[in-house]
Design an enzyme around this catalytic site. Structure first.
Site, PDB file in Angstrom:
ATOM      1  N   SER E  95       0.799  -1.223   0.000  1.00 49.10           N
ATOM      2  CA  SER E  95       0.000   0.000   0.000  1.00 49.10           C
ATOM      3  C   SER E  95       0.830   1.271   0.000  1.00 49.10           C
ATOM      4  O   SER E  95       0.290   2.362  -0.150  1.00 49.10           O
ATOM      5  CB  SER E  95      -0.990  -0.011   1.164  1.00 49.10           C
ATOM      6  OG  SER E  95      -0.358   0.321   2.372  1.00 49.10           O
ATOM      7  N   LYS E 138      -5.781   4.283   9.134  1.00 48.04           N
ATOM      8  CA  LYS E 138      -4.813   5.159   8.474  1.00 48.04           C
ATOM      9  C   LYS E 138      -5.247   6.620   8.561  1.00 48.04           C
ATOM     10  O   LYS E 138      -4.439   7.522   8.797  1.00 48.04           O
ATOM     11  CB  LYS E 138      -4.657   4.735   7.013  1.00 48.04           C
ATOM     12  CG  LYS E 138      -3.886   3.431   6.828  1.00 48.04           C
ATOM     13  CD  LYS E 138      -3.919   2.962   5.364  1.00 48.04           C
ATOM     14  CE  LYS E 138      -2.988   1.778   5.125  1.00 48.04           C
ATOM     15  NZ  LYS E 138      -3.087   1.268   3.743  1.00 48.04           N
TER      16      LYS E 138
END
Ligand SMILES: [Ca+2]
Ligand SMILES: [Ca+2]
Ligand SMILES: [Ca+2]
Ligand SMILES: [Ca+2]
Ligand SMILES: [Ca+2]
Ligand SMILES: [Ca+2]
Ligand SMILES: [Ca+2]
Ligand SMILES: [Ca+2]
Ligand SMILES: [Ca+2]
Ligand SMILES: [Ca+2]
Ligand SMILES: [Ca+2]
Ligand SMILES: [Ca+2]
Lengths: 197, 197, 197, 197, 197, 197
Positions: E95, E138
């Protein structure tokens, strides 16, 4: 055997501070270079994190060769060897980053490192100095070895209070957040701009 | 089979002193070089610490080629092979450092090594000699093998008292803290400055 | 299948004597070279000690190319392949050292190896021949395979008494302490100095 | 899926005979070459012994390029790829040696391989053919796949009796002890000396 | 220590968003380049997936050098080093792909990255942006660190609802499916076509 | 997330069909090339069998560069990168062979791949197409992803009956035994001989 301070200012040798299960210790970081093809050699039973740390220090210096007065072609005309003595003792972790960088700059510019200085701090690819662990134990062992000045990360300022006052008073602490500040305090003599230290 | 002293002074072969679970032993370190591209070959079932030790010795010599009278381009025109015989016996540790360095200098300069000399000591990238373990056992095995002179680290002076007096009296101990002193006592003949030995 | 003696003198193929848990065996060591860039290729399911032994033999020959009548630039113009057939059988140990060295010299000089000769002995970087184990078993298997001359280390002389007298009488033993002696007895024909054999 | 005979003579593809825990099987060995720098690429989930076997076959051909009508510089101007299809099936052992060698020679000389031929045998660096295991199972699977000629090691002659007579009568067995004989029987067409086959 | 926003726009440093067992975190991705031979160096205790992700980002940029205003020969005249600080902390996963790509483009073109931007998304060899996990965690950690703009994969739009509304309102989310869109929003200044941003 | 059909014909991107414990899936194979030195880079958490499969596809194309209209020197002037997205998902097996080969030819010739085509089949070094497993599951997932044409090995014809009729009727199956047939049906546009498709 306790660590010992260098008996004179040395080119290519910096004193780091290590922190292990057995307590704090001082660590010599030695750098030598000689005609070669740009190989980076790392020895001294170093773990992967310490090896990568050395690689980051090396890249930072290569990417800023001009500002650091390092001949820009040193990397393709020399091999660089970084060794950490007491070759049978395993060493690891990122906190020798600024010590390795300082020893590299000293070796490549010929400027000696002040013998009374010990240092600890992770280095990044931009020269930033990141915090480390074990400041208390590192300071005690540096003191025992005769070190009088400790260069350490600004972000560890809060950990100074953990050091016994009797020791803290005999040490000078220099708090830094960039390698430029480390070099300013660790290297002997005048830099390019003519500033004496 | 006990170790045995060389029957004559040899170029490129030095006698080291090893210390294992089974006691002390002598160890031949052989160096050969020949036209090549600068490869360093290490054989003899050597562990990682001993391999790194050889690499440090090699780098020290490359970084001081001029002072050691080693042609400065030997590294790019030769391959260098360091071998420790009895190839089935595992060997490790940093204490063969000065022995490897001495065999390298001998091979590269052509100066023989005195056959009656055995030695032990870790070497650093600056040529410093660091202390080792097992001095007593190493000395006993050297004595058995006919060695009469032992070069050892100054920092191990305190361990001399552990050697039985009968043996100690038949051996000459030379205490050193730098490789320059090792070479001065181990190599045969005259050096560059015209000093005979 | 017992080992078998070669049916004629061969260039680049020497017969070694192996000693395993299953007893003694003979071993062909094959060497081929061809235009290349100096690569040393080792095959035949060889263990690390045997590979290092081959490397030591190779370096000895490279460091003495002139005296051995090997073209001094063969190493940079050829690849050298050392193979030990019966590729599924693991092999290890240093005792094939002199056999590998002999096969190499034969391949590189074009001088054939006497088919009736088997040999065993560790080689060092200086060409010294060190003692081996299993002389009795090796001798028995060599005898079964039709070998009539065994070249062996001088230091193993004491082990000759272990070989049954009936076998010992049908074998010639040549005791050596240096590779020069091995080559003198194993290679066919005249050497450089015009000595016939 | 049983192995199948090729539908026509192919350049660079030879049929080997394999022997696994599950019985015999046929195996295509494919070789391709193309402009490159002399790399040898081995694929098809090959074990170490089979890889070394391919390397030995390759070296034999390189050391005898002239006699085999292979351009002597093919190795430095081409990459050579040896692939054994059915890439998910592990393969190992030395018995594909002569099959690999035959496919290599075919690819490098452009001479096709007879589609009705299957083969098995270890190859040495001198081109000798060594015995293999599983001749019975290999022969049965070759027969099922439509193979009519089997090239096999002379040393395996005694194992022919293990093959059921009904199968044995429908197969031609060619016993060899050197690769030259393999190539003579497996390759299509005329060789350099003008002998037609 | 929570992650912290950069204090000014930086060349070669982008802020990624990580998701671990311990929750979300911000991650600096640093890129430096310097004269070299095209080596790609990856450090920071990176797992295999993250290393391959960096390789994919690097290849995308090399295959589109012209459109990205990257000198087409940078790869053969420079070494590129990608480092992720806090060198003792293991990092893995795909990611960080678009963060690495952005830091690379910034370093190679000299255009700074907006300090208030954090980003997350897998990159493919064509520059497509693939979905990631842990958007909620996140986003929370980015918010804590002072980030105000989050660049994220269009395919993760459905996960926006998982973020607490109080945080969601203080963040700007930019949804992208190609790296071109990432660069448009993350890099400071004017691009080649003269569009100011 | 189900696989999805490409939204337009792409150069260098082919759709493969995978079969895992979790059922069928579609797989993008992406290829990029750029100025370099002939390195083949493989990423996407690929197992050994899939890596070897890619190597075989690459060698087939290099050995037939002329017939495939691939510039014969592409391999020494370019690096080639093959990536399989969703970088955290392990992939293995030989059945992506023809998909990889098709993506390579597309990237190297600039001819796009039809977006409605999915494919599966092992490739050999001669371009032969070998059978695969999981045709039923692969077909179902391809159908779900919007694929309308499936290229598959002729040897898998017998497995067509396992696919539910409702799905089978909405898919076109193209049975092939050589890569030439794959390329003929998968690539857009006219080939060298001027045949339109
Ligand atoms: Ca210490
Ligand atoms: Ca505190
Ligand atoms: Ca001994
Ligand atoms: Ca004592
Ligand atoms: Ca045998
Ligand atoms: Ca005895
Ligand atoms: Ca099969
Ligand atoms: Ca039988
Ligand atoms: Ca953190
Ligand atoms: Ca949701
Ligand atoms: Ca998927
Ligand atoms: Ca069926």
């Amino acid at each position: 055997r306790y660590g010992q301070m260098e008996v004179q200012d040395q080119v290519g040798t910096a004193t780091g501070l290590a922190y292990t299960a057995a307590g704090g210790d001082t660590l010599s970081i030695e750098v030598a270079h000689y005609p070669g093809k740009g190989k980076l050699i790392l020895t001294g039973k170093l773990g992967d994190v310490m090896r990568e740390s050395a690689q980051a220090a090396f890249s930072y210096i290569r990417s800023r060769a001009d500002q650091l007065n390092v001949p820009s072609d040193f990397h393709e005309k020399n091999d660089i060897h970084i060794h950490v003595p007491e070759g049978a003792t395993p060493k690891d972790g990122p906190s020798a980053g600024i010590t390795i960088a300082t020893a590299l700059v000293s070796s490549l510019t010929g400027r000696p490192i002040k013998k009374e200085v010990g240092m600890t701090g992770e280095i990044t690819l931009r020269g930033r100095v990141l915090p480390i662990g074990g400041l208390k134990e590192k300071s005690l062992s540096a003191h025992r070895a005769g070190i009088t000045t400790i260069i350490m990360p600004k972000e560890n300022e809060k950990d100074l209070e953990d050091i016994p006052e009797s020791v803290r008073e005999e040490l000078q602490f220099i708090l830094v957040d960039h390698l430029d500040q480390v070099l300013e305090h660790a290297l002997v003599g005048e830099d390019d701009e003519g500033n004496s230290r």
